[in-house]
Write an enzyme that holds these catalytic residues in place. Sequence first.
Site, mmCIF file in Angstrom:
data_model
loop_
_atom_site.group_PDB
_atom_site.id
_atom_site.type_symbol
_atom_site.label_atom_id
_atom_site.label_comp_id
_atom_site.label_asym_id
_atom_site.label_seq_id
_atom_site.Cartn_x
_atom_site.Cartn_y
_atom_site.Cartn_z
ATOM 1 C CB CYS A 110 -0.910 -0.078 1.207
ATOM 2 S SG CYS A 110 -1.634 -1.593 1.331
ATOM 3 C CD1 TRP A 139 -3.883 4.898 -7.648
ATOM 4 C CD2 TRP A 139 -5.472 3.874 -8.656
ATOM 5 N NE1 TRP A 139 -4.565 5.872 -8.433
ATOM 6 C CE2 TRP A 139 -5.676 5.311 -8.768
ATOM 7 C CE3 TRP A 139 -6.523 3.091 -9.048
ATOM 8 C CZ2 TRP A 139 -6.625 6.156 -9.652
ATOM 9 C CZ3 TRP A 139 -7.506 3.803 -10.087
ATOM 10 C CH2 TRP A 139 -7.493 5.336 -10.203
ATOM 11 C CB ILE A 140 -4.152 -1.064 -2.775
ATOM 12 C CG1 ILE A 140 -3.984 0.203 -2.196
ATOM 13 C CG2 ILE A 140 -3.148 -2.245 -2.085
ATOM 14 C CD1 ILE A 140 -2.466 0.885 -2.488
ATOM 15 C CG ASN A 173 14.755 -0.248 -8.019
ATOM 16 O OD1 ASN A 173 14.135 0.221 -9.104
ATOM 17 N ND2 ASN A 173 15.636 0.407 -7.264
ATOM 18 N NE ARG A 182 -11.411 -17.547 -41.005
ATOM 19 C CZ ARG A 182 -12.687 -17.373 -41.066
ATOM 20 N NH1 ARG A 182 -13.399 -18.443 -40.926
ATOM 21 N NH2 ARG A 182 -13.459 -16.308 -41.822
ATOM 22 C CD GLU A 232 -4.426 -5.313 -36.633
ATOM 23 O OE1 GLU A 232 -3.584 -4.447 -35.930
ATOM 24 O OE2 GLU A 232 -3.686 -5.511 -37.945
ATOM 25 C CD GLU A 268 5.192 -3.983 -9.289
ATOM 26 O OE1 GLU A 268 6.234 -4.006 -8.970
ATOM 27 O OE2 GLU A 268 4.386 -5.051 -8.918
ATOM 28 C CG ASN A 298 6.472 9.002 -19.409
ATOM 29 O OD1 ASN A 298 6.863 8.686 -20.355
ATOM 30 N ND2 ASN A 298 5.304 9.878 -19.129
#
Lengths: 420, 251
Positions: A163, A195-196, A278, A306, A374, A401, A405
């Site tokens: 948390c 968001w836990i 990490n 297919r 697709e 996690e 960015n």
Amino acid sequence: MASAIRFAAPKIASALRPATRLAPATRAFSQSAAAREGLNSLNTFTEEEQMLREAVANFAKNTIKPKVFEMDEKELLDKSVLKGLFDQGLMGIETPTELGGAGASFTSAIVVIEELAKVDPSVSVICDVQNTLVNTIIKKYGTQAQKEKYLTALAEGKVGCFCLSEAGSGSDAFALETTAKKDGSKYILSGSKMWITNSYEAEIFLVFANADPSKGYKGITCFIVEKDMGVKVAKKEIKLGIKASSTCVLNFDDIEIPADAVLGEVGKGYKYAIEALNEGRIGIAAQMIGLAQGAFDEAQQYMYQRKQFGSLIGDFQGMQFQVAQVATEIEAARLLTYNAARLKEEGKPFVMEAAMAKLYSSQVAEKAASKAVEWVGGVGFTREFPLEKFYRDCKIGAIYEGTSNIQLQTIAKMLKPKYA
Amino acid sequence: MSLRVLVPIKRVVDYAVKIRVANGRVDTANLKHSMNPFDEIALEEAVRMKEKKAAKEVIAFSVGPTKSQDVLRTALAMGADTAVHVEVAEGQEVQPLQVAKLIKAFAEKEKPELVILGKQAIDDDSSQTGQMLAGLLGWPQATFASKIEVKDGSKITVTREVDGGLETISAPLPAVVTADLRLNEPRFATLPNIMKARKKPLTKLSPKDLGVDVTPTIETVKVEEPPKRVGGAKVESVDELVAKLKAAGVV
């Protein structure tokens, strides 16, 4: 002739290096110096890791797969699936055997997470958080009493959660506002987490709260909080993907927690959180490569059944080129992931490699899942076929996690000292 | 209860793999292999007997090349106590009679009270080893078992799946039983057991140690794929059907 680069054989501290040496290459010209010195390719696993991979793959196929659709539709983890994870010994992978765990390697945990994700990324993340975040911190910083109490409980039947995030602090984790005010021999925990993962099923909560806001982030402390101390599970998020994995808001309304709930040292919580994340990153990378492979495998099966225009759609060169591209990227992501795992096991620096693994794996997972839908066409768009779920599930990989960015920032930060 | 149970197992091509015939042989070199599914069932039954305290030791036994150790390790991870590997050269064919002789030699040394085998291996589908073993040892046999009960540590009651339905027989120990599909559902090896398996003993023997010559006594003359299904034809009426059947010479 093989390259003449010679590597010094690394000190193999971990006993979990492959017990059996690989047979050297049969063609003399292809035997490199590395192979002769026992340095192995990243596809090398110990006998236990290989057996574990097969056992988990079978377990996932037979016990979890039949329930995946229902769990996703109901947005709820099936109790028998959760029990199965505990019964198979998958919730205390690295926990020592004396404490009821399996005493296995970190890479074993990565193998488990990958194999579970091939079938259901929701179930995979439940196992990932338990092992790479919750168990890891307690194992590393817990007192003997805390380890005996909590690691055993976590291995045998209790779910744990990590948390850290709040409504006002995600990437900016240290801006958290939950406080733990010392009051005699106890702390008063006050605040809210958001968001836990695992929070709906959890009974053990690793809560990061500030015990001394005047010190800024250096007051952040990690507390082991039990559900019956008064943790309130509030809103359960309705999500795009990994729906069977619970994600809730948690409220701590001035609840009392004992002083011995402190994990490690007061004020060092920020450090433990970064360390855990990490390592947990490698777990998420494993979840993403499992997801990518699972989607890829399902699509391939369909493509070789297919037929259109008289041929199997998997035989059209246009399709084959796309398939080959995606397979290459999955392999690259897998190698990044297992390399980061082995570096960590060897006690070598791995933070940059772990960030790269998570960053790249989440990107590859998104591409693979998208392409898989697709390739199979219309049926891939229906909920009764497993592919659309992989496509929805993959998006979280670039977010939790540590967002992509943040990963990029970490990588850049570790690169700069090499050049400037 | 002091029963020692011997479970011979075989490493075969995995049941889910598609095999192909090339140059008159089935090429198994790079295919995925695992424990014969019926042997898993046999092993599961033995481990359950141990858990119910009807047996005290489960010995896994396999004849094969070096790679057979994989299935022996899996057997240890599923709950067997010790494993024995009779190692032969890679590519050496060992046929049911020779396997039965090897098991017999081992059983005469170790004296287990019960031998449970899978009813047949999924690669050759011989369904002979268990039966031959019983014959060589002079022990009673209960094949295609769908239920096994041990009574007083001295006899077994076995329900067998036969063409007409189910047949229940009882036999004194020592005895040979072969396992059929509905006997049980094998467990998955749990991670703690996989880790423990490493420490369990695995002994290596050679056919010479057991005094058996493994030279094949049956020669394979031909291997071919089943004929490919050819498309049929649709008929419009019963008369046309009868005419076509007559033309094909079947009525």
